[in-house]
Design an enzyme around this catalytic site. Structure first.
Site, PDB file in Angstrom:
ATOM      1  N   SER A  73       0.831  -1.204   0.000  1.00 50.87           N
ATOM      2  CA  SER A  73       0.000   0.000   0.000  1.00 50.87           C
ATOM      3  C   SER A  73       0.866   1.254   0.000  1.00 50.87           C
ATOM      4  O   SER A  73       2.090   1.187   0.093  1.00 50.87           O
ATOM      5  CB  SER A  73      -0.914   0.017   1.229  1.00 50.87           C
ATOM      6  OG  SER A  73      -0.178   0.313   2.399  1.00 50.87           O
ATOM      7  N   SER A  75       0.790   3.698   2.291  1.00 52.05           N
ATOM      8  CA  SER A  75       0.747   4.365   3.598  1.00 52.05           C
ATOM      9  C   SER A  75       2.101   4.867   4.078  1.00 52.05           C
ATOM     10  O   SER A  75       2.166   5.743   4.936  1.00 52.05           O
ATOM     11  CB  SER A  75       0.152   3.426   4.657  1.00 52.05           C
ATOM     12  OG  SER A  75       1.054   2.389   4.983  1.00 52.05           O
ATOM     13  N   LYS A 130       4.730   0.785   9.830  1.00 52.26           N
ATOM     14  CA  LYS A 130       4.544   2.203  10.137  1.00 52.26           C
ATOM     15  C   LYS A 130       5.814   2.709  10.814  1.00 52.26           C
ATOM     16  O   LYS A 130       6.762   1.965  11.062  1.00 52.26           O
ATOM     17  CB  LYS A 130       3.353   2.437  11.075  1.00 52.26           C
ATOM     18  CG  LYS A 130       2.026   1.837  10.617  1.00 52.26           C
ATOM     19  CD  LYS A 130       1.444   2.519   9.409  1.00 52.26           C
ATOM     20  CE  LYS A 130       0.136   1.863   8.978  1.00 52.26           C
ATOM     21  NZ  LYS A 130      -0.370   2.377   7.688  1.00 52.26           N
ATOM     22  N   SER A 221      -3.048   6.835   5.596  1.00 52.21           N
ATOM     23  CA  SER A 221      -2.523   5.828   6.511  1.00 52.21           C
ATOM     24  C   SER A 221      -3.529   5.504   7.609  1.00 52.21           C
ATOM     25  O   SER A 221      -4.028   6.400   8.289  1.00 52.21           O
ATOM     26  CB  SER A 221      -1.212   6.317   7.147  1.00 52.21           C
ATOM     27  OG  SER A 221      -0.730   5.396   8.099  1.00 52.21           O
TER      28      SER A 221
END
Length: 263
Positions: A73, A75, A130, A221
């Protein structure tokens, strides 16, 4: 990824058990019947003996040293792009058992700014990535595209308009910012001028044994701003290297991404 891990552990244990039982019991029985030790070895034992060392080596490598992941993705743009293949250091935050992720040897703890792979509390079968923003005991706030830690705002410098590539082209035109946190800096993306209030704004206090994580692509995100703090027990490791990039929408292999360290 968890099912692959379960399968790898199961195959390793099964092949090792077959090989061990044959060595301790069945091979001796065959020898007593007049053959040489190990003669007329069953096919299944031959496969187990051949594959067990390979399976064991792979299991040890990906469980305790380094594990590959693929970024699915946007994010973590611009730090990580869709199609990046990364390596994660599995012992940065302690040695953990495969499958249940139980820590058996404590080695270190995440630092602010680390890019971490983890299993989120609301999706325990998935691996997410993250950046650590808040440590245990910190008060984190996010207002007007600015991160505050214990009342102190991070500094930002404008890097102009971002130009996306491949499947990340949707972020073309977003504002590229360099975010300065204590002892570390990195780039983030913000979509400015949105006509509605940012749903990610708020203030949070990080509980002991937890971390506050955010994606570098702040408006794309799903992170601690929405589902809460990350328990330490869900950490998988620290991302440190991009070893391959493949994005068909960008023409295939991104050679300029290969070998980049993750900061």
């Amino acid at each position: 990824m968890k099912w692959f891990e379960i399968g790898l552990v199961s195959l390793t244990l099964l092949s090792g058990l077959i090989w061990l039982l044959d060595r301790l019991v069945f091979a001796k029985r065959r020898a007593r019947r007049g053959g040489l030790l190990g003669s007329d070895e069953p096919v299944i034992v031959d496969y187990a003996r051949s594959f067990f060392p390979i399976l064991a080596a792979v299991l040890i490598l990906r469980s305790f040293i380094a594990e590959p992941f693929r970024i699915p993705s946007s994010s973590m743009m611009p730090t990580l792009l869709i199609g990046d293949f990364i390596l994660v250091n599995k012992f940065s935050y302690g040695l953990r058992l495969p499958i249940n992720n139980h820590k058996v040897i404590a080695i270190g703890e995440p630092e602010r700014g680390d890019v971490v792979v983890f299993r989120p509390p609301h999706h325990p079968d998935q691996d997410w990535i993250k950046r650590v923003i808040g440590l245990p005991g910190d008060t984190i706030a996010y207002r007007d595209n600015t991160v505050y830690v214990n009342g102190e705002a991070f500094d930002y410098s404008d890097g102009g308009a971002y130009e996306g590539r491949g499947r990340g082209q949707e972020m073309t035109g977003a504002t590229l910012l360099r975010e300065e946190m204590p002892g570390r800096s990195h780039e983030v993306l913000e979509i400015t001028g949105l006509p509605f209030r940012d749903p990610g704004e708020g203030e949070w206090t990080v509980r002991p044994g937890h971390y506050f994580v955010m994606g570098d692509n702040r408006d794309r995100s799903d992170d601690s701003r929405f589902w809460g703090e990350l328990p330490e027990s869900q950490l998988r490791g620290k991302a440190f290297l991009i070893w391959m990039n493949w994005d068909g929408a960008a023409g295939g292999v991104g050679f300029d991404r290969i070998g980049r360290s993750i900061r």
